[in-house]
Design an enzyme around this catalytic site. Sequence first.
Site, short mmCIF file in Angstrom:
data_model
loop_
_atom_site.label_atom_id
_atom_site.label_comp_id
_atom_site.label_asym_id
_atom_site.label_seq_id
_atom_site.Cartn_x
_atom_site.Cartn_y
_atom_site.Cartn_z
N TYR A 98 17.97 16.42 -11.79
CA TYR A 98 17.38 15.16 -12.25
C TYR A 98 15.99 14.98 -11.65
O TYR A 98 15.73 15.42 -10.53
CB TYR A 98 18.21 13.97 -11.76
CG TYR A 98 19.47 13.70 -12.53
CD1 TYR A 98 19.43 13.00 -13.72
CD2 TYR A 98 20.70 14.10 -12.03
CE1 TYR A 98 20.60 12.72 -14.42
CE2 TYR A 98 21.87 13.82 -12.72
CZ TYR A 98 21.81 13.13 -13.92
OH TYR A 98 22.96 12.86 -14.59
N TYR A 118 25.79 20.19 -12.31
CA TYR A 118 25.08 20.08 -11.03
C TYR A 118 26.06 19.71 -9.91
O TYR A 118 27.11 19.11 -10.16
CB TYR A 118 23.94 19.06 -11.11
CG TYR A 118 24.33 17.65 -11.46
CD1 TYR A 118 24.84 16.76 -10.51
CD2 TYR A 118 24.18 17.20 -12.76
CE1 TYR A 118 25.18 15.47 -10.85
CE2 TYR A 118 24.52 15.91 -13.11
CZ TYR A 118 25.02 15.04 -12.14
OH TYR A 118 25.37 13.76 -12.49
N ARG A 136 29.65 18.59 -11.22
CA ARG A 136 29.89 17.75 -12.40
C ARG A 136 29.82 18.60 -13.67
O ARG A 136 28.93 19.43 -13.81
CB ARG A 136 28.81 16.66 -12.54
CG ARG A 136 28.71 15.59 -11.48
CD ARG A 136 29.83 14.56 -11.44
NE ARG A 136 30.65 14.37 -12.60
CZ ARG A 136 30.38 13.56 -13.64
NH1 ARG A 136 29.30 12.83 -13.63
NH2 ARG A 136 31.21 13.44 -14.65
N HIS A 149 26.70 16.63 -18.76
CA HIS A 149 26.90 15.34 -19.42
C HIS A 149 25.57 14.65 -19.66
O HIS A 149 24.57 14.96 -19.02
CB HIS A 149 27.80 14.44 -18.56
CG HIS A 149 27.24 14.18 -17.20
ND1 HIS A 149 27.46 15.02 -16.14
CD2 HIS A 149 26.42 13.20 -16.73
CE1 HIS A 149 26.83 14.57 -15.07
NE2 HIS A 149 26.17 13.47 -15.40
N HIS A 165 24.12 10.66 -19.82
CA HIS A 165 24.43 9.24 -19.60
C HIS A 165 23.90 8.42 -20.78
O HIS A 165 22.77 8.65 -21.24
CB HIS A 165 23.76 8.74 -18.32
CG HIS A 165 24.27 9.41 -17.08
ND1 HIS A 165 25.28 8.88 -16.31
CD2 HIS A 165 23.93 10.57 -16.48
CE1 HIS A 165 25.52 9.69 -15.29
NE2 HIS A 165 24.71 10.73 -15.37
FE LIG Z 1 24.77 12.50 -14.14
#
Ligand SMILES: [Fe+2]
Length: 261
Positions: free
Chosen positions: A128, A167, A177, A180, A182
């Site tokens: 991110y 990640y 995770r 995905h 959001h």
């Molecule tokens: Fe996330």
Amino acid sequence: MTAVPSTDPAPASQAEVTAEIEAIASSYVETPDATETQPRLDYSPYRSSLLRHPTKALQQADPEGVELWAPVFGERDLDPLEADLTIQRTGEPVGERMIVTGRVLDGDGRPVRHQLVEIWQANAAGRYVHQRDQHPAPLDPNFPGMGRCLTDADGVYRFTTIKPGPYPWRNHRNAWRPAHIHFSLFGTEFTQRMVTQMYFPGDPLFPLDPIYQSVVDPAARARLVATYDHEVTEPEWCTGYRWDIVLTGPHRTVVEEDTLS
Ligand SMILES: [Fe+2]
């Protein structure tokens, strides 16, 4: 290549967390009248949720009062180019280009028209653009990872983006995770905001992920997974996924606390 030393502060292993997930799943009893379509807020395998989930009844806010000081926006505030996450910088982002589209519906299957849909996501390497995400995967200077659009007259949203990578996060040792995206949606009032996550079909991390598994009802959990759609895929250009979002009713899409993970 030398492995990066683990900095995970959480002591539990994946095997321990998976055993907790499986124990909770095996004790879940489906009933026609009382399926759990939303995540358990006190779901112990998702460690931080134990400390921050609400333990008291929510305070009801007066929507009209909130809207006197909350920000407002209209169609003129959005540029249609904001729905394409691959053109926000001067160059092309790295990764699998994809379209994700679907309809936003109410509990009776009616389209929710002209509503704001926002997405944010990791890049193809699972990183991110956020100061809290410092894990050693590359940032992509051409991928800020945020987009927004309004649904059309049929309740359809559509984004062009890059498929995110999985990640690590620090829920437990070696916790990863599933990939995905959001999603945030506003209904007709700011107090109706919904935040949720869309996943990709066949992800091998599903059984290991406490956030995905905190939705204990299998049917509700499956509704978080997009469908690959070859009709959305464009020749020589990108793959296509379809995912519908239901705001209310028994098939309501899972809602979550607003988190980075
Ligand atoms: Fe996330």
